[in-house]
Design an enzyme around this catalytic site. Structure first.
Site, PDB file in Angstrom:
ATOM      1  N   GLY A   1       0.850  -1.190   0.000  1.00 54.63           N
ATOM      2  CA  GLY A   1       0.000   0.000   0.000  1.00 54.63           C
ATOM      3  C   GLY A   1       0.882   1.234   0.000  1.00 54.63           C
TER       4      GLY A   1
ATOM      5  N   GLY B   1       0.595   5.647   0.330  1.00 48.97           N
ATOM      6  CA  GLY B   1      -0.287   6.768   0.589  1.00 48.97           C
ATOM      7  C   GLY B   1       0.471   7.997   1.029  1.00 48.97           C
TER       8      GLY B   1
ATOM      9  N   MET C   1       1.127   9.356   3.897  1.00 47.48           N
ATOM     10  CA  MET C   1       1.965   9.382   5.097  1.00 47.48           C
ATOM     11  C   MET C   1       3.093   8.364   5.052  1.00 47.48           C
ATOM     12  SD  MET C   1      -0.658  10.051   8.224  1.00 47.48           S
ATOM     13  CE  MET C   1       0.696  10.227   9.385  1.00 47.48           C
TER      14      MET C   1
ATOM     15  N   VAL D   1       3.187   0.750   3.092  1.00 46.40           N
ATOM     16  CA  VAL D   1       3.136  -0.555   3.740  1.00 46.40           C
ATOM     17  C   VAL D   1       3.811  -1.532   2.783  1.00 46.40           C
ATOM     18  CG1 VAL D   1       1.705  -2.374   4.713  1.00 46.40           C
ATOM     19  CG2 VAL D   1       1.013   0.006   4.961  1.00 46.40           C
TER      20      VAL D   1
ATOM     21  N   LYS E   1       5.178  -1.263   7.931  1.00 48.55           N
ATOM     22  CA  LYS E   1       4.616   0.070   7.727  1.00 48.55           C
ATOM     23  C   LYS E   1       5.714   1.080   8.007  1.00 48.55           C
ATOM     24  CE  LYS E   1       0.844   3.150   9.142  1.00 48.55           C
ATOM     25  NZ  LYS E   1      -0.388   3.290   9.931  1.00 48.55           N
TER      26      LYS E   1
ATOM     27  N   ASP F   1     -12.504   1.709  14.864  1.00 53.64           N
ATOM     28  CA  ASP F   1     -12.635   1.626  13.411  1.00 53.64           C
ATOM     29  C   ASP F   1     -12.918   0.193  12.975  1.00 53.64           C
ATOM     30  OD1 ASP F   1     -12.776   2.742  10.892  1.00 53.64           O
ATOM     31  OD2 ASP F   1     -10.632   2.591  10.496  1.00 53.64           O
TER      32      ASP F   1
END
Length: 525
Positions: A28, A30, A32, A35, A50, A144
């Site tokens: 992943g 993004g 910030m 991963v 991460k 969440d």
């Protein structure tokens, strides 16, 4: 992360490394960080790594919060919580080393295969309930719980997970990175930060107000997940954020059997109690919800495997739900007979309580100003952490606006910039953002940290969470008068934020973006 140095005398392909880890791929990416799939040679295992961008390690406040939350997550040892092996900082970058789970999340599985059979749905929710009960016992609230944060381990026989039956799944609850202590003093809360953490599609009603989230907030979210597993749809249809919030606050969800007739009607009361608006009227623990669902299914002639004998897979293959065939069958028969006796009383009590809740909640509906109440709550959730709504001025709504605040620096913390925050009906926030970006001529940036830095400090970026799901967008621009401007929208809240720094130019964009990043934490990657 620099590539490894090639050994002399050869010309092999370079390897990307991060400290002791060999990078195998990207899971992943993004705003910030990333991963990564990585190999830990010291422990001879592949892991999910991460890694945050270096800018976050330079923010002392974020470093402290990261380490605190990593400690919280790492101390959870329940088998259905994804283990964190270690965490820390390497070469100026914060990282988390987690178990790599080969499998598929429930959101993806539902989209591919549709709703689950009731016994399988209840079995999976029972496993997640055990993870939540362990977290709650340690004073943690997940905040969440949703299908994309539940991972099912891939089958050892390589068959598609859509073909699995009850007892053949092993589920993990993921993403404890936004968990907080149940004690408000242990970390930022919704009241303190004004930040909505979690998906509003599964968010408990009290989380839209000033109440502190507790274990029963996770129970509500788990009931939403059970509803979706049984029916293939969420309790309330996604769409306009104001309408969705109002639904969570005031509308009675349909019974699962009304949405999908093959769902045993006995499950209706269990799910609806989990979705009660008042936390006191819900199941008081995730385990209570799962046990009640298992009991009423057994009373309907649909036994569910005992979750107590499930063990974490060692090699990606779920172990059988029971022991030897004869022992497991006898135990299940005993459980089923006992459940028949207990469940009849349980169903009757739950049905009576649900009927009372329906009447109470409908009376509450009549006493609330729907749109105004929802808009006010949505706006409060979207404010960055340092912005105090008490120091803002309520403006007369214009156009598609439902509510708008003007927040001058006066009366706020010294480093809070002047800004406006609005809730707009329908797609109004997205349309206003698109219009502003088009007028400025800003181009898309690769990640959040290009905003206010690098060769092209102006532009816009998609904001994504750790599951690489889009949450909204942010733009960094400088107007004709040299003022630094930051705009952002949250798709699920329907809100538009705007702050500026007079005469700040491109240099001021970095300051605005740093302030925003620290205060608008919504589980961004």
């Amino acid at each position: 992360m620099p590539p490894a140095t090639d050994p002399p005398g050869g010309d092999p392909p370079t390897e990307e490394r991060f400290g002791p880890y060999r990078i195998l791929g990207v899971l992943g990416d993004g705003g910030m960080g990333r991963v990564l799939r990585a190999h830990d040679a010291e422990h001879e295992r592949d892991v999910a790594l991460k890694v945050l961008h270096p800018q976050w390690a330079r923010d002392e406040g974020y470093r402290s919060r990261f380490r605190r939350e990593a400690r919280i997550a790492a101390r959870l040892s329940e088998p259905h919580v994804i283990p964190i092996h270690r965490y820390g900082e390497i070469d100026g970058q914060l990282f988390l080393d987690m178990r790599l789970v080969e499998g598929e999340d429930l959101d993806s599985l539902l989209r591919r295969g549709g709703p689950m059979e009731p016994a399988r749905a209840v079995d999976v929710v029972g496993q997640i309930g055990r993870a939540l009960d362990a977290a709650h016992a340690g004073g943690l609230v997940h905040r969440d719980v949703k299908p994309s944060n539940v991972l099912l381990v891939a089958r050892g026989d390589d068959r598609d997970l859509t073909t699995s039956a009850a007892g053949e799944d092993f589920a993990y609850l993921a993403d404890f990175g936004i968990a907080r202590g149940a004690d408000p003093g242990t970390g930022p809360t919704l009241t303190a930060s004004g930040t909505a953490i979690g998906s509003t599609d599964y968010m408990a009603p009290e989380r839209f107000g000033s109440a502190t989230a507790d274990a029963r907030s996770d129970v509500y979210s788990l009931a939403c997940v059970l509803f979706e597993l049984l029916t293939g749809r969420r309790p309330f249809a996604p769409g306009d954020p104001v309408a969705l919030m109002h639904a969570h606050l005031h509308q009675q969800p349909p019974a699962p059997s009304q949405v999908r007739p093959s769902v045993p009607a006995a499950l209706d009361a269990v799910v609806l109690r989990g979705l009660a608006k008042n936390p006191d009227h819900r199941w008081q623990s995730a385990g209570e919800l799962a046990t009640a669902a298992r009991s009423v299914l057994a009373a309907s002639g649909v036994p569910v495997p005992d979750p107590g004998v499930r063990r974490a897979p060692d090699n990606g293959e779920p172990r059988p739900a029971g022991g030897p065939a004869g022992t497991g069958a006898a135990k299940q028969l005993w459980i089923t007979r006992l459940a028949w006796a207990v469940a009849a009383l349980t169903v009757l009590a739950v049905l009576l309580l649900t009927a009372l809740l329906v009447v109470t909640d409908r009376r509450a509906d009549d006493a609330v100003d729907d749109a105004a109440d929802a808009a006010q709550r949505l706006l409060r959730l979207s404010l960055p952490r340092d912005v105090d709504p008490g120091g803002c001025t309520v403006e007369a709504p214009a156009g598609d606006e439902l509510r708008s605040l003007s927040c001058p620096a006066e009366g706020q913390a010294d480093d809070v910039p002047t800004g406006t925050y609005s809730v707009l009906a329908g797609d109004g926030a997205a349309e206003a953002f698109d219009s502003a970006v088009e007028d400025s001529g800003a181009e898309e940036l690769e990640d959040l940290f290009e905003c206010g830095s690098g060769e092209q400090p102006q532009g816009w970026v998609v904001l994504r969470n750790v599951d690489d799901e889009p949450l909204g967008r942010l733009s960094c621009t400088v107007d004709d008068e040299g003022d630094s401007e930051l705009r952002w929208i949250w798709d699920d809240l329907g809100t538009l934020g705007f702050v500026e720094l007079r005469g700040g130019g491109e240099d001021g964009l970095g300051s605005l973006r740093s302030w925003w990043s620290d205060g608008a934490d919504r589980g961004l990657l």
